[in-house]
Design a protein around this motif. Sequence first.
Motif, short mmCIF file in Angstrom:
data_model
loop_
_atom_site.label_atom_id
_atom_site.label_comp_id
_atom_site.label_asym_id
_atom_site.label_seq_id
_atom_site.Cartn_x
_atom_site.Cartn_y
_atom_site.Cartn_z
N PRO A 174 25.31 4.05 23.27
CA PRO A 174 26.25 3.51 24.25
C PRO A 174 25.75 2.22 24.90
O PRO A 174 26.54 1.34 25.23
CB PRO A 174 26.37 4.64 25.29
CG PRO A 174 25.99 5.88 24.54
CD PRO A 174 24.93 5.44 23.59
N ALA A 175 24.44 2.10 25.09
CA ALA A 175 23.88 0.88 25.67
C ALA A 175 24.08 -0.30 24.73
O ALA A 175 24.39 -1.41 25.17
CB ALA A 175 22.39 1.08 25.97
N LEU A 176 23.91 -0.07 23.44
CA LEU A 176 24.14 -1.13 22.46
C LEU A 176 25.61 -1.53 22.43
O LEU A 176 25.94 -2.73 22.36
CB LEU A 176 23.69 -0.66 21.07
CG LEU A 176 23.83 -1.67 19.93
CD1 LEU A 176 23.01 -2.93 20.20
CD2 LEU A 176 23.41 -1.05 18.60
N LEU A 177 26.49 -0.55 22.49
CA LEU A 177 27.93 -0.84 22.52
C LEU A 177 28.28 -1.66 23.77
O LEU A 177 29.09 -2.59 23.71
CB LEU A 177 28.73 0.46 22.50
CG LEU A 177 28.61 1.32 21.23
CD1 LEU A 177 29.35 2.63 21.41
CD2 LEU A 177 29.13 0.57 20.02
N ALA A 178 27.67 -1.31 24.90
CA ALA A 178 27.91 -2.05 26.14
C ALA A 178 27.41 -3.49 26.02
O ALA A 178 28.07 -4.42 26.48
CB ALA A 178 27.21 -1.34 27.31
N ALA A 179 26.25 -3.67 25.39
CA ALA A 179 25.70 -5.01 25.22
C ALA A 179 26.60 -5.87 24.34
O ALA A 179 26.77 -7.06 24.59
CB ALA A 179 24.29 -4.92 24.62
N TYR A 180 27.17 -5.26 23.31
CA TYR A 180 28.09 -5.99 22.44
C TYR A 180 29.40 -6.34 23.16
O TYR A 180 29.86 -7.46 23.12
CB TYR A 180 28.43 -5.15 21.21
CG TYR A 180 27.37 -5.12 20.13
CD1 TYR A 180 26.46 -6.15 19.97
CD2 TYR A 180 27.31 -4.05 19.24
CE1 TYR A 180 25.50 -6.12 18.97
CE2 TYR A 180 26.36 -4.02 18.22
CZ TYR A 180 25.46 -5.05 18.09
OH TYR A 180 24.52 -5.01 17.09
N ALA A 181 29.98 -5.35 23.79
CA ALA A 181 31.33 -5.53 24.36
C ALA A 181 31.32 -6.29 25.68
O ALA A 181 32.23 -7.08 25.94
CB ALA A 181 31.98 -4.16 24.56
N LEU A 182 30.31 -6.06 26.51
CA LEU A 182 30.32 -6.59 27.88
C LEU A 182 29.16 -7.51 28.21
O LEU A 182 29.12 -8.09 29.28
CB LEU A 182 30.34 -5.42 28.87
CG LEU A 182 31.49 -4.42 28.69
CD1 LEU A 182 31.26 -3.20 29.56
CD2 LEU A 182 32.82 -5.08 29.01
N GLY A 183 28.19 -7.60 27.30
CA GLY A 183 27.06 -8.49 27.54
C GLY A 183 25.76 -7.72 27.73
O GLY A 183 25.76 -6.52 28.02
N PRO A 184 24.62 -8.41 27.60
CA PRO A 184 23.32 -7.75 27.66
C PRO A 184 23.02 -7.07 29.00
O PRO A 184 22.35 -6.04 29.02
CB PRO A 184 22.33 -8.89 27.38
CG PRO A 184 23.09 -10.15 27.66
CD PRO A 184 24.51 -9.86 27.32
N VAL A 185 23.52 -7.63 30.08
CA VAL A 185 23.26 -7.03 31.39
C VAL A 185 23.88 -5.64 31.46
O VAL A 185 23.26 -4.68 31.96
CB VAL A 185 23.81 -7.92 32.53
CG1 VAL A 185 23.70 -7.20 33.88
CG2 VAL A 185 23.05 -9.23 32.59
N SER A 186 25.09 -5.50 30.95
CA SER A 186 25.75 -4.20 30.93
C SER A 186 24.94 -3.19 30.12
O SER A 186 24.79 -2.03 30.50
CB SER A 186 27.16 -4.34 30.35
OG SER A 186 27.82 -3.09 30.32
N GLY A 187 24.39 -3.65 28.98
CA GLY A 187 23.57 -2.77 28.16
C GLY A 187 22.34 -2.28 28.91
O GLY A 187 21.98 -1.09 28.83
N VAL A 188 21.68 -3.17 29.63
CA VAL A 188 20.49 -2.80 30.40
C VAL A 188 20.86 -1.85 31.53
O VAL A 188 20.12 -0.90 31.83
CB VAL A 188 19.78 -4.05 30.95
CG1 VAL A 188 18.64 -3.66 31.89
CG2 VAL A 188 19.24 -4.91 29.81
N VAL A 189 22.01 -2.08 32.16
CA VAL A 189 22.46 -1.19 33.23
C VAL A 189 22.69 0.22 32.70
O VAL A 189 22.33 1.21 33.36
CB VAL A 189 23.75 -1.73 33.90
CG1 VAL A 189 24.37 -0.69 34.83
CG2 VAL A 189 23.44 -3.01 34.67
N VAL A 190 23.26 0.33 31.52
CA VAL A 190 23.45 1.65 30.91
C VAL A 190 22.10 2.33 30.70
O VAL A 190 21.93 3.52 31.01
CB VAL A 190 24.21 1.53 29.57
CG1 VAL A 190 24.19 2.87 28.83
CG2 VAL A 190 25.65 1.09 29.80
N CYS A 191 21.12 1.57 30.23
CA CYS A 191 19.76 2.12 30.05
C CYS A 191 19.18 2.60 31.38
O CYS A 191 18.53 3.66 31.44
CB CYS A 191 18.83 1.07 29.44
SG CYS A 191 19.20 0.64 27.73
#
Length: 202
Positions: free
Chosen positions: A51-68
């Motif tokens: 899900p973090a990777l999907l967030a990084a793709y769809a919404l940007g790297p910051v979103s991916g890190v926030v999921v983590c």
Amino acid sequence: MVLAEGTKKRIPVRSIAVTGILAALASVLMFLDFSIPVMPGFIKLDFSELPALLAAYALGPVSGVVVCLVKNLVNLLSTSTGGVGELSNFVLGACFVLPAGLIYQKRKTRKAAFWGAVLGAVVMAVVSIFSNYYVMYPIYTAFMPMEVIIGMYQAIAPGVQTLWDALLWFNLPFTFFKGMCSVAIAFLIYKHISPLLKGKKN
């Protein structure tokens, strides 16, 4: 002008909501970890980086890190490692999704998405050696002596003599494999769910 302002307000709200949903999914997936025979029992495999990777793709790297970050804060409530496992998971997860998200943000192509994620998996695997050797495992010895940790690796591969051996022979390939599992699944599903994540119609 009013409509434009309204649009600007809606975009961040949706991003926050989608990030929150993906973080919740990642938290659940992190709970659903399991042991594999080729690794010591205290090292688990899970797919919570997906899900973090999907967030990084769809919404940007910051979103991916926030999921983590969020998934580890949630799992911290029931930690069995005193927070060491969660700290390691966050650091390595961020190392994974940041390159993937940054590269895909610059060039939104399937090729860029793939190689960005592969680079992220490599970075995560390499960082795992040094973060575990210098930070995570020394802290974890408060719960389990280093001799016991090395002994668990030796039970699988008697040739392991030092922590460096254990990290190079086991943790490095395991961490890379874990990242590539998320990459493979992401490439199977991202095209189908990206409109939903981005709020766009097919």
